[in-house]
Every structure is written in structure tokens, then in C-alpha cells.
Design a protein around this motif. Sequence first.
Motif, short mmCIF file in Angstrom:
data_model
loop_
_atom_site.label_atom_id
_atom_site.label_comp_id
_atom_site.label_asym_id
_atom_site.label_seq_id
_atom_site.Cartn_x
_atom_site.Cartn_y
_atom_site.Cartn_z
N CYS A 1 40.24 37.13 50.89
CA CYS A 1 40.58 36.26 51.29
C CYS A 1 41.98 36.77 51.12
O CYS A 1 42.50 37.12 50.11
N GLU B 1 45.23 35.74 51.15
CA GLU B 1 45.85 34.01 50.53
C GLU B 1 45.56 34.45 49.11
O GLU B 1 46.41 34.94 48.15
N CYS B 2 43.99 33.54 48.49
CA CYS B 2 44.28 34.35 47.63
C CYS B 2 43.07 35.30 46.73
O CYS B 2 42.80 35.27 45.61
N CYS C 1 36.89 30.76 52.83
CA CYS C 1 37.18 31.36 51.25
C CYS C 1 37.07 29.78 50.33
O CYS C 1 36.50 29.11 51.63
N GLN D 1 38.19 28.69 48.41
CA GLN D 1 39.37 27.42 48.40
C GLN D 1 39.73 27.08 49.72
O GLN D 1 40.98 26.62 49.66
N HIS E 1 40.67 28.31 52.26
CA HIS E 1 42.45 28.43 52.93
C HIS E 1 41.94 29.57 54.68
O HIS E 1 42.40 29.82 55.23
ZN LIG Z 1 41.66 31.80 49.61
#
Ligand SMILES: [Zn+2]
Length: 101
Positions: free
Chosen positions: A56, A58-59, A76, A78, A80
Motif C-alpha cells: 500500500c 499509504e501505510c 490494503c 487499513q 486505503h
Molecule cells: Zn494502507
Amino acid sequence: MSNGEKDKLGEKLHDVEAARENEWARKRDQELLEKMRHAKHDDEAARGHQPQPAICPECKQELVPNSDQRVGGMICPQRHGGWFGWDTVAKIMGDFAHTKK
Ligand SMILES: [Zn+2]
């Protein structure tokens, strides 16, 4: 032997030598090509053994398989975002365009 005949003989010898050189160059080229082909195969095999995990942006966590079997793909953990095959994306976009009308 006249001078003309001597020249002809010289030309013939030159042709034989040139042919030999061409043969050598051809063989060398073939060997190089063969080496390049093998190197490429080794590279592909090495990459096949170690698939890069989808991450991902983002994270930086590894994507997990989407539990929704109608869509599939990797998402993801999370939430995202996700990675989907183009067929799936095109289908979703098609459905979206259809519901919008
Ligand atoms: Zn993520």
C-alpha cells in the motif's frame, strides 16, 4: 603464368579467407546471442521465484486478498485502497457509468 592469372589466384585466396572470417564472426555472434538468451532466462526464473509483494503506498503494508469474491483483487488491510486486474476495474467503471444514467 601471366600477371592476370596471378591476380585471379590472389583474389580467390582472399575470398576464401574472407569466407572463413565471416564464418567465425557468425559463430561468435551465435554464441553471444545464446549467452544473452540464457542470461535473460535466468533472470526471469529468479524473478518468478521471488514475487514482489504488493504494498500500500499509504501505510506500506502488504496488500491482502479481498474477501469479496465478486470483485477479488488485493486490498490494503487499513482500507486505503487496492489493486485489481484491469478487467475488474473496467467492469466496475462500466457498472458505475450504467447506474449513473
Ligand atoms: Zn494502507
